[in-house]
Scaffold this motif. Structure first.
Motif, PDB file in Angstrom:
ATOM      1  N   UNK A  12       0.828  -1.039  -0.200  1.00  0.00           N
ATOM      2  CA  UNK A  12      -0.233   0.089  -0.082  1.00  0.00           C
ATOM      3  C   UNK A  12       0.796   1.203   0.058  1.00  0.00           C
TER       4      UNK A  12
ATOM      5  N   UNK B   9       6.260  -5.975  12.819  1.00  0.00           N
ATOM      6  CA  UNK B   9       5.112  -5.771  13.417  1.00  0.00           C
ATOM      7  C   UNK B   9       3.932  -6.511  12.454  1.00  0.00           C
ATOM      8  N   UNK B  10       3.191  -7.400  13.087  1.00  0.00           N
ATOM      9  CA  UNK B  10       2.255  -7.926  12.465  1.00  0.00           C
ATOM     10  C   UNK B  10       1.050  -7.756  13.308  1.00  0.00           C
ATOM     11  N   UNK B  11      -0.436  -7.667  12.540  1.00  0.00           N
ATOM     12  CA  UNK B  11      -1.569  -7.873  13.179  1.00  0.00           C
ATOM     13  C   UNK B  11      -2.648  -8.901  12.409  1.00  0.00           C
TER      14      UNK B  11
ATOM     15  N   UNK C 203      -6.425 -12.455   8.189  1.00  0.00           N
ATOM     16  CA  UNK C 203      -5.343 -12.106   7.169  1.00  0.00           C
ATOM     17  C   UNK C 203      -4.417 -11.034   8.040  1.00  0.00           C
ATOM     18  N   UNK C 204      -2.966 -11.040   7.577  1.00  0.00           N
ATOM     19  CA  UNK C 204      -2.176 -10.410   8.336  1.00  0.00           C
ATOM     20  C   UNK C 204      -1.684  -9.133   7.556  1.00  0.00           C
ATOM     21  N   UNK C 205      -1.517  -7.943   8.230  1.00  0.00           N
ATOM     22  CA  UNK C 205      -0.892  -6.891   7.762  1.00  0.00           C
ATOM     23  C   UNK C 205       0.615  -6.886   8.552  1.00  0.00           C
ATOM     24  N   UNK C 206       1.580  -6.674   7.797  1.00  0.00           N
ATOM     25  CA  UNK C 206       2.744  -6.448   8.129  1.00  0.00           C
ATOM     26  C   UNK C 206       3.462  -5.130   8.042  1.00  0.00           C
ATOM     27  N   UNK C 207       3.941  -4.571   9.290  1.00  0.00           N
ATOM     28  CA  UNK C 207       4.679  -3.270   9.102  1.00  0.00           C
ATOM     29  C   UNK C 207       6.218  -3.383   9.381  1.00  0.00           C
TER      30      UNK C 207
ATOM     31  N   UNK D  21       9.211  -1.853  10.638  1.00  0.00           N
ATOM     32  CA  UNK D  21       9.555  -0.526  11.299  1.00  0.00           C
ATOM     33  C   UNK D  21      10.768   0.309  10.767  1.00  0.00           C
TER      34      UNK D  21
ATOM     35  N   UNK E 131       8.815   1.857   7.486  1.00  0.00           N
ATOM     36  CA  UNK E 131       7.441   2.244   7.208  1.00  0.00           C
ATOM     37  C   UNK E 131       6.653   1.537   6.346  1.00  0.00           C
TER      38      UNK E 131
ATOM     39  N   UNK F  67       4.186  -1.158   4.779  1.00  0.00           N
ATOM     40  CA  UNK F  67       3.340  -2.073   5.160  1.00  0.00           C
ATOM     41  C   UNK F  67       2.632  -2.991   4.131  1.00  0.00           C
TER      42      UNK F  67
ATOM     43  N   UNK G 207      -0.216  -5.982   3.168  1.00  0.00           N
ATOM     44  CA  UNK G 207      -1.397  -7.102   3.731  1.00  0.00           C
ATOM     45  C   UNK G 207      -1.310  -8.090   2.611  1.00  0.00           C
ATOM     46  N   UNK G 208      -1.500  -9.396   3.605  1.00  0.00           N
ATOM     47  CA  UNK G 208      -1.307 -10.631   3.095  1.00  0.00           C
ATOM     48  C   UNK G 208      -2.674 -11.211   2.972  1.00  0.00           C
TER      49      UNK G 208
ATOM     50  N   UNK H 252      -7.761  -7.329   5.822  1.00  0.00           N
ATOM     51  CA  UNK H 252      -6.600  -6.218   6.208  1.00  0.00           C
ATOM     52  C   UNK H 252      -7.031  -5.154   5.511  1.00  0.00           C
TER      53      UNK H 252
ATOM     54  N   UNK I  54      -5.365  -1.430   6.351  1.00  0.00           N
ATOM     55  CA  UNK I  54      -4.658  -0.875   5.343  1.00  0.00           C
ATOM     56  C   UNK I  54      -5.007   0.815   4.994  1.00  0.00           C
TER      57      UNK I  54
ATOM     58  N   UNK J 122       6.392   4.728  14.704  1.00  0.00           N
ATOM     59  CA  UNK J 122       5.486   3.621  13.712  1.00  0.00           C
ATOM     60  C   UNK J 122       4.941   2.569  14.415  1.00  0.00           C
TER      61      UNK J 122
END
Lengths: 145, 292
Positions: free
Chosen positions: A30, A66-68, A73-77, A79, A82, A84, A86-87, B226, B230, B247
């Motif tokens: 994104x 970081x993951x959420x 589904x996982x969002x990775x950031x 650090x 910056x 990110x 989306x999987x 997600x 996003x 962040x």
């Protein structure tokens, strides 16, 4: 909002298509905050019949990620940058596989696990894995080889 | 030097040496006051940033100091409207974001006890849609920068400041119909400021957000997976510098928002006209999504 656009301060932003992916693996950056070296597909991972186990896939800078998980589904950031990602469900499955194996696993093992979990042909799983690894490695999230 | 103005912005009381579009409510403060000073900072503290570096207009020179909760304007430039944008659209959101608050690049309108925020890239229609809701009995809470606070599973929006930057024909139409004042931003800008009065502006301390709406070309849908997170991350005001700690906080806040309220994809209606009286299509979409 699909396609690239330019926001304030000239930051190149790839607005993800908000339509859920329809087939295979789709991973969408994104926000791209740095122009990482683009790795060609051939450089990353080619799991062919002559190389059943495939190259080793290792998570890079795990402490900097970081993951959420939301709705499976996982969002990775990252650090560091910056950026990110989306999987989708398949990408999330593969990412969890990587993490649960202490951040290191062979590409062939991933293909085997994917074909066991999803109704997908090995060739399709390999192509999807190639694409995921291409995205992850070009964003310095995994190292392949 | 005597202060030119006291008022409210972004849920805080603001004291300013310069005239700014501030709301009433200077006497009440949800947190420490914010300061807008004319002149230069006396020394630098960590976190102080040049306005230019934050993307401020070239004619406005200044410094933002989150630790002192102060914006210094050294040179305001020949166009007051550009200075208002630099302070209200860039400096104060940065100051609050750097101090730990969550600021979204969003416009927001409220009706009764519910607020709706509109996200999207520049020129997606955030301000136009928000202005259009005025004729449906809504009041504006924020234009382009929205302070949100999540707690106990709900998210609240706080009023930013009582002015909007609107595409010039829309600004002319709205100002002449409602008897509002407008001001140019810059001779080269195709938008103008429109100052809102108490009939259009919500000065409530905060209002619960019913949903976030991402302005897109697709059909009305609630985002899943997600996508909500996003969309929120894409709309989060970027703190500078991009320290890992900030962040981390930014990511957690987006996660909290995504899990606390619905995020819709909403299209600008096909028959939308650049007329602030157009609002019916928006409320119908919100009702269809059952968020109102």
């Amino acid at each position: 909002l699909a396609g690239p656009c330019v926001l304030d301060r000239g930051l190149a932003v790839e607005w993800a298509s908000l339509v859920p992916p329809t087939d295979g693996l789709e991973i969408v950056a994104v926000r791209a905050t740095a122009a990482w070296r683009v790795v060609t597909l051939a450089e990353v991972s080619r799991v062919d019949d002559a190389q059943m186990s495939g190259p080793l896939v290792q998570v890079e800078a795990r402490d900097e990620l970081l993951s959420q998980e939301i709705d499976g589904e996982i969002v990775l950031l990252d650090l560091r940058s910056g950026m990110y990602l989306g999987l989708n469900r398949l990408g999330t499955f593969i990412w969890k596989l990587l993490i649960s194996n202490d951040g290191s696993i062979s590409a062939g093992t991933i293909v085997e696990a994917v074909t066991g979990e999803f109704e997908v042909e090995p060739a399709t799983a390999r192509r999807d894995l190639d694409q995921l690894l291409l995205e992850l490695s070009s964003n310095r999230l995994v190292r392949v080889g | 030097m005597a202060l030119a103005q006291r008022g409210a912005a972004f849920g805080s009381s603001v004291a300013s040496d310069l005239p700014l579009p501030l709301g009433r409510g200077g006497g009440k403060s949800l947190c420490e006051p914010l300061w807008v000073r004319r002149g230069r900072a006396d020394g630098l503290l960590s976190g102080d940033r040049r306005l230019r570096r934050l993307g401020g207009p070239s004619g406005v020179v200044g410094m933002v100091s989150p630790r002192r909760r102060t914006v210094w304007i050294e040179r305001a430039g020949p166009h007051p409207g550009a200075m208002w944008g630099a302070v209200m659209g860039i400096s104060l959101p940065h100051l609050l974001s750097a101090a730990g608050s969550m600021v979204l690049r969003a416009s927001c309108a409220a009706k009764d006890d519910r607020a709706v925020a509109f996200l999207g890239p520049r020129r997606a229609g955030k301000s136009s849609i928000t202005a259009a809701l005025l004729t449906e009995g809504w009041r504006v809470m924020a234009d382009d920068a929205l302070l949100v606070r999540a707690s106990g599973g709900s998210v609240h929006a706080q009023p930013s400041f009582p002015a909007m930057r609107l595409w010039a024909p829309l600004a002319v139409s709205m100002a002449s119909t409602l008897g509002l004042e407008r001001a140019p931003i810059h001779p080269a800008a195709d938008k103008e400021w429109v100052f809102l009065n108490e009939q259009q502006w919500s000065d409530r301390a905060e209002v619960q957000l019913a949903c976030l709406c991402v302005l897109d070309d697709g059909r009305l849908a609630q985002l899943r997976g997600t996508d909500p997170m996003r969309a929120i991350l894409a709309a989060t005001y970027d703190p500078e510098p991009r320290s890992p700690e900030r962040r981390r906080r930014w990511f957690r806040s987006a996660s909290q928002l995504a899990s606390s309220l619905p995020v819709l994809r909403m299209s600008v209606p096909a028959d939308y006209r650049p007329d602030f009286r157009f609002g019916g299509g928006i409320t119908r979409q919100l009702q269809a999504a059952k968020v109102l």
